[in-house]
Write a protein that holds these residues in place. Structure first.
Motif, mmCIF file in Angstrom:
data_model
loop_
_atom_site.group_PDB
_atom_site.id
_atom_site.type_symbol
_atom_site.label_atom_id
_atom_site.label_comp_id
_atom_site.label_asym_id
_atom_site.label_seq_id
_atom_site.Cartn_x
_atom_site.Cartn_y
_atom_site.Cartn_z
ATOM 1 N N ALA A 167 4.140 -6.944 -4.040
ATOM 2 C CA ALA A 167 3.263 -7.752 -3.197
ATOM 3 C C ALA A 167 2.307 -6.881 -2.407
ATOM 4 C CB ALA A 167 4.094 -8.611 -2.248
ATOM 5 N N ILE A 168 2.718 -5.662 -2.105
ATOM 6 C CA ILE A 168 1.899 -4.876 -1.184
ATOM 7 C C ILE A 168 1.192 -3.683 -1.803
ATOM 8 C CG2 ILE A 168 2.983 -5.560 0.960
ATOM 9 C CD1 ILE A 168 4.839 -3.313 0.847
ATOM 10 N N PHE A 169 1.673 -3.235 -2.975
ATOM 11 C CA PHE A 169 1.156 -1.948 -3.405
ATOM 12 C C PHE A 169 -0.076 -1.996 -4.293
ATOM 13 C CE2 PHE A 169 4.963 -0.598 -1.399
ATOM 14 C CZ PHE A 169 4.531 0.553 -0.752
ATOM 15 N N ASP A 170 -0.609 -3.192 -4.580
ATOM 16 C CA ASP A 170 -1.866 -3.112 -5.314
ATOM 17 C C ASP A 170 -3.083 -3.225 -4.404
ATOM 18 O OD1 ASP A 170 -1.131 -6.271 -6.857
ATOM 19 O OD2 ASP A 170 -1.974 -5.838 -4.901
ATOM 20 N N ASP A 171 -2.864 -3.653 -3.179
ATOM 21 C CA ASP A 171 -3.938 -3.536 -2.200
ATOM 22 C C ASP A 171 -3.338 -3.088 -0.875
ATOM 23 O OD1 ASP A 171 -6.117 -3.660 -0.525
ATOM 24 O OD2 ASP A 171 -6.809 -5.610 -1.240
ATOM 25 N N VAL A 172 -3.106 -1.802 -0.815
ATOM 26 C CA VAL A 172 -2.357 -1.224 0.283
ATOM 27 C C VAL A 172 -3.038 -1.443 1.637
ATOM 28 C CG1 VAL A 172 -1.578 0.962 1.239
ATOM 29 C CG2 VAL A 172 -1.175 0.456 -1.160
ATOM 30 N N GLU A 173 -4.374 -1.319 1.646
ATOM 31 C CA GLU A 173 -5.091 -1.461 2.916
ATOM 32 C C GLU A 173 -4.914 -2.862 3.487
ATOM 33 O OE1 GLU A 173 -6.265 0.977 4.581
ATOM 34 O OE2 GLU A 173 -5.728 2.277 2.890
ATOM 35 N N ARG A 174 -5.118 -3.831 2.626
ATOM 36 C CA ARG A 174 -5.025 -5.213 3.058
ATOM 37 C C ARG A 174 -3.587 -5.556 3.473
ATOM 38 N NH1 ARG A 174 -6.089 -10.249 -0.523
ATOM 39 N NH2 ARG A 174 -5.627 -11.860 1.011
ATOM 40 N N ALA A 175 -2.637 -5.074 2.674
ATOM 41 C CA ALA A 175 -1.233 -5.340 2.980
ATOM 42 C C ALA A 175 -0.840 -4.727 4.325
ATOM 43 C CB ALA A 175 -0.337 -4.798 1.873
ATOM 44 N N ALA A 176 -1.311 -3.529 4.566
ATOM 45 C CA ALA A 176 -0.990 -2.852 5.821
ATOM 46 C C ALA A 176 -1.500 -3.672 7.002
ATOM 47 C CB ALA A 176 -1.580 -1.447 5.839
#
Ligand code: C2E
Ligand code: MG
Ligand code: MG
Ligand code: MG
Length: 287
Positions: free
Chosen positions: A150-159
């Motif tokens: 869920a988080i590692f294909d758009d790390v910036e957004r997930a963060a």
């Protein structure tokens, strides 16, 4: 000859493809009515603290009791829902139901699974905040379980999403940890409260040095970064003992308790501790 055989094989393959596509469509169709017809249920599996098996939370797990197909596993229908917008409707039902049940418990949190598509939804934070707080529930008692995917294909957004959720007071857990693509660099940046060790490592612990080493590493990593570490899929007393020795702070699995209906969860929430596991009566050196 070979060509004809080959063609035959292709045909068989195509038919089974048709079959599985048809089945998917059926499930998808059935599922979209299931919510309205009240065919979904949540069951709750206790998450306990290592030393005295205090019940500190419950993971909510969805079940579909279909009159047509019987009990359908979420492992089967969540991926199908995930490929359509159904996941959002289903997810909202899960949040509302989990929050309702949570309000009957004296202090435990509820841990709710969110699929990657839910997590990446536009205004995910606002959406969850609204549903949880409008019910009068503190986000501190609501844990959001997401996977590495869920988080590692758009790390910036997930963060950014995780940071906002954390700011609002939500608890965040990384589910099935160790099976995805987390980098330690990113783990450090994320606002996480809890790492859940995937049960494949717990399962392999007694047989393979590699699994045992991975379990130990995750426990140390979690502790060093100030996170709770939950071992999933604890099925035997020897796993329980190894995990305790390894310093794992929290445990979840069939050996401790199976997922249960809301009524049984309520009784257990009030009791506060698991009484039944043999190891519960083991004297603790530290206390
Ligand atoms: P998960 O989040 O990793 O949940 C843990 C799964 O392991 C659950 O399966 C649970 O019943 C099972 N389990 C617990 N203890 C043991 C044990 O000791 N041994 C074994 N072999 N299994 C154990 P379940 O309920 O079938 O759920 C499967 C997956 O479906 C979940 O994996 C989660 O990814 C997904 N899921 C379940 N409910 C929801 C939901 O409400 N929303 C979303 N998006 N996904 C859900
Ligand atoms: Mg989970
Ligand atoms: Mg898991
Ligand atoms: Mg899983």
């Amino acid at each position: 000859e070979a060509k004809r055989q080959g063609r035959g094989m292709v045909r068989v393959f195509d038919e089974s493809m048709d079959e599985s596509i048809r089945f998917r469509r059926q499930i998808e169709g059935g599922l979209s009515g299931a919510i309205a017809k009240g065919e979904l249920r949540l069951v709750y599996q206790p998450i306990v603290a290592r030393d005295r098996l205090e019940v500190i939370g419950f993971e909510a797990l969805v079940r579909w009791c279909s009159p047509e197909y019987g009990m359908v596993s979420p492992a089967m229908f969540i991926p199908i829902a995930e490929e359509s917008n159904l996941i959002h409707e289903l997810g909202d039902w899960v949040i509302d139901e989990a929050v309702k049940t949570l309000q009957t418990w004296p202090g435990q949190y509820v841990s709710v699974n969110f699929s990657p598509r839910q997590f990446r939804r536009h205004n995910f934070v606002g959406h969850v905040v609204e549903r949880v707080t409008s019910a009068g529930v503190s986000p501190k008692r609501f844990q959001i379980e997401i996977t590495e995917t869920a988080i590692f294909d758009d790390v910036e957004r997930a963060a950014e999403t995780l940071f906002k959720l954390r700011q609002m007071g939500f608890r965040i857990a990384l589910d099935d940890f160790g099976t995805g693509y987390s980098s330690l660099y990113n783990i450090r940046r994320f606002a996480l409260d809890c790492l859940k060790i995937d049960r494949s490592f717990v399962d392999g612990m007694a047989r393979e040095r590699e699994s045992a080493a991975i379990v130990h590493s995750i426990i140390h990593l979690g502790r060093a970064l100030g996170m709770e570490v939950v071992a999933e899929g604890v099925e035997t007393i020897s796993q329980l003992q190894s995990l305790r020795l390894a310093g794992c702070s929290h445990l979840q699995g069939y050996y401790l308790a199976r997922p249960m209906d809301a009524e049984a969860a309520l009784t257990l929430a009030h009791a506060g501790f698991l009484a039944d596991a043999d190891a519960a009566s083991e004297p603790q050196a530290s206390s």
